[in-house]
Write an enzyme that holds these catalytic residues in place. Structure first.
Site, PDB file in Angstrom:
ATOM      1  N   SER A  15       3.207   1.253  25.108  1.00 24.73           N
ATOM      2  CA  SER A  15       4.129   2.182  24.445  1.00 24.73           C
ATOM      3  C   SER A  15       4.324   1.749  22.996  1.00 24.73           C
ATOM      4  O   SER A  15       4.177   0.560  22.664  1.00 24.73           O
ATOM      5  CB  SER A  15       5.483   2.146  25.160  1.00 24.73           C
ATOM      6  OG  SER A  15       6.453   2.851  24.425  1.00 24.73           O
ATOM      7  N   TYR A  60      12.159  -2.982  28.717  1.00 24.42           N
ATOM      8  CA  TYR A  60      11.029  -2.059  28.558  1.00 24.42           C
ATOM      9  C   TYR A  60      10.111  -2.483  27.393  1.00 24.42           C
ATOM     10  O   TYR A  60       8.907  -2.650  27.571  1.00 24.42           O
ATOM     11  CB  TYR A  60      11.554  -0.635  28.356  1.00 24.42           C
ATOM     12  CG  TYR A  60      10.468   0.411  28.384  1.00 24.42           C
ATOM     13  CD1 TYR A  60       9.949   0.866  29.592  1.00 24.42           C
ATOM     14  CD2 TYR A  60       9.953   0.939  27.204  1.00 24.42           C
ATOM     15  CE1 TYR A  60       8.941   1.827  29.617  1.00 24.42           C
ATOM     16  CE2 TYR A  60       8.946   1.892  27.228  1.00 24.42           C
ATOM     17  CZ  TYR A  60       8.449   2.338  28.432  1.00 24.42           C
ATOM     18  OH  TYR A  60       7.443   3.281  28.462  1.00 24.42           O
TER      19      TYR A  60
END
Ligand SMILES: NC(=O)c1ccc[n+]([C@@H]2O[C@H](COP(=O)([O-])OP(=O)(O)OC[C@H]3O[C@@H](n4cnc5c(N)ncnc54)[C@H](OP(=O)(O)O)[C@@H]3O)[C@@H](O)[C@H]2O)c1
Length: 273
Positions: free
Chosen positions: A143, A157
């Protein structure tokens, strides 16, 4: 109809979003696909659609990657089917809602397992076969959050995705140094249309993000497949995401952190209106 390659791509998180799109795009290139996730009905429907449209073979494996034995069970199913894996797409993922303080350890541990340990374990256990056949294509879906400074919320995350980027770069370099035809790519999407923000309960908050920040799954997946074929260790799809990752590399760190925290704060505020 695509020309059959007799290669097999194993795709995790194939029941929705980017994973389902990876399955369609690999099938469109004539690859057989092994689809895994927890929701069997979704996988079965996707497999039927793919077989009908692309005339490739599909294997459906329902597994919860949070289970410590899940990787061995997936590999055992493939062995029973007499298939080896030529392409691995480590895509399954989600975000934990709530803060690090308010989420119990079992939740955090599951998250690390699904998004970090399971992808690495799959790569590790599939690599010997890839080395033997001198062919492998591994895409790890990371990401943009693996590049941007950490902000409040979704605490693990970004760090897990940063780890996946570094792992992919190193694995790619390892394979190259050994002279194997094995490529590994970290695909780093930004905001992408999928079920991701419904699952983690941030849909309302994310609606405050302008339309130009969003990409559809199709070009994101196409960028990942193209990059791994060409042997690029990292790919950031889309001009906006490329701009964000470039900025995070050139801005002084405290300024980058301040901008990101302010942006997160505004989005949280906007979602309360
Ligand atoms: N969407 C974005 O804005 C965005 C941005 C950057 C990166 N990403 C990354 O892209 C990847 C794909 O996400 P997406 O956007 O396509 O989200 P999505 O539409 O919610 O799909 C997530 C997939 O992961 C699977 N999954 C979740 N938990 C699992 C578990 N415990 N065991 C097995 N499979 C599990 C889900 O299947 P089941 O529920 O059926 O198990 C589903 O197939 C993730 O790694 C995510 O971090 C997404």
């Amino acid at each position: 109809m695509p020309q059959k390659t007799n290669r097999l791509a194993l795709i995790t998180g194939a029941s929705a979003g980017l994973g389902a799109e990876f399955a369609r795009q690999y099938a469109a290139k004539g690859w057989d696909v092994a689809l895994t996730a927890r929701r069997l009905d979704r996988l079965a429907k996707l497999a039927r659609d793919i077989e009908e449209k692309y005339h490739v073979a599909t294997i459906v494996i329902s597994q919860d990657l949070a289970r410590p034995d899940s990787v061995d069970d997936i590999l055992a199913t493939l062995k029973e089917a007499g298939r080896h894996v030529d392409g691995l797409v480590n895509n399954a993922g989600y975000g934990v809602s709530g803060t690090f303080f308010t989420t119990d350890w079992a939740e955090q541990e599951k998250f690390i397992r699904v998004l970090y340990s399971a992808p690495i374990e799959l790569a590790h256990k599939l690599l010997p076969g890839m080395v033997e056949r001198n062919f492998g294509r591994i895409i790890n879906v990371a990401s943009v959050a693996g590049y941007t400074p950490g902000t409040s919320g979704q605490t693990l995350y970004g760090s897990v995705k940063a780890g996946i980027i570094k792992f992919s770069e190193s694995l790619h370099a390892d394979a190259k140094a050994a002279g194997h035809d094995i490529h590994c790519t970290a695909l780093c999407p930004g905001l992408t249309e999928s079920e991701f923000h419904d699952v983690n309960g941030s849909r309302e908050q994310m609606e405050a993000a302008p339309d130009w920040m969003w990409m559809e799954a199709k070009p994101v997946v196409a960028a990942g497949i193209d990059a791994v074929s060409k042997g690029q260790p990292v790919v950031v799809p889309g001009m906006v995401n490329k701009g964000i990752t470039t900025l995070t590399k050139i801005l002084p760190e405290p300024l980058g952190r301040a901008i990101m925290n302010e942006r997160s704060r505004r989005m949280r505020e906007a979602s309360k209106d």
